[in-house]
Design an enzyme around this catalytic site. Sequence first.
Site, PDB file in Angstrom:
ATOM      1  N   TYR A 163       0.832  -1.214   0.000  1.00 55.10           N
ATOM      2  CA  TYR A 163       0.000   0.000   0.000  1.00 55.10           C
ATOM      3  C   TYR A 163       0.861   1.257   0.000  1.00 55.10           C
ATOM      4  CZ  TYR A 163      -3.539   3.431   1.235  1.00 55.10           C
ATOM      5  OH  TYR A 163      -4.363   4.538   1.241  1.00 55.10           O
ATOM      6  N   LYS A 167       1.494   4.205  -2.988  1.00 56.20           N
ATOM      7  CA  LYS A 167       1.192   5.625  -2.825  1.00 56.20           C
ATOM      8  C   LYS A 167       2.421   6.496  -3.056  1.00 56.20           C
ATOM      9  CE  LYS A 167      -3.180   5.156  -2.015  1.00 56.20           C
ATOM     10  NZ  LYS A 167      -4.188   5.658  -2.978  1.00 56.20           N
TER      11      LYS A 167
END
Length: 248
Positions: A163, A167
């Site tokens: 994750y 990002k």
Amino acid sequence: MDQWKNRTAVVTGASSGIGAAITKDLIKAGMIVIGLARRVERVEDLKKDLPPNLQGNLHAVKCDVSKEEEIIKAFTSIDQKFNGIDVLINNAGIFRNTDLIKADNSTAIREVIDTNVLGAVFSTREAYKSMAKHGRNSHVVHINSLAGHAVPCHVEMPSNNMYSPSKFALRAITEIHRQEFIRSKHHIKVTSISPGLVNTEIIPEGLLEALGTYLESEDISQSVLHVLGTPPHVQIHELTIKPFGEIF
């Protein structure tokens, strides 16, 4: 927001959380919104939260942004039916709680990259085709995360798996898009919005209670309206939002 009245926005991951809040607020601000989601029936359900005279401005389209062919099909159809795309909100994102060093996590890793990174890349590519063709002022907004600025580390936090790296990639992609839009000679802005912890379905169970301070989806939606509302000569490149008292 007057410049966007009666113009068309596409919101990915529109079925819940931040995407749902953005969808409703853009419509209330006068835009026509196409909400993309795998759970398309939940996008349709958002109409009940809109005034009756605005419900017709929400259009739900089934699309899994982890699949390039579905993105191409959806954006081609939207361009034809709605006379172009003026705003794209890349909101779709997923979190998978598994360690990178585990042997059985290949599927989880690919799911995060396919949705959080490639989904935004391919959606922007297809939206750009429409924006360039119609030649109007346009705007792309990537819903990023503070996890794209620093890897969260706290005793209550699960493994970030891919994750946070996804990002971080989106921050770089935002700058690449900015440079490419300038070279294209089209007036297309791009903004990355990076919130801290937000109360959405993506958050692992118990984390909100453990940390005690967080944002609501509507806080992020209002920030989207803010960056879209800037005059043509102003571009907010990166906006970070933290709940007061957040420990990170």
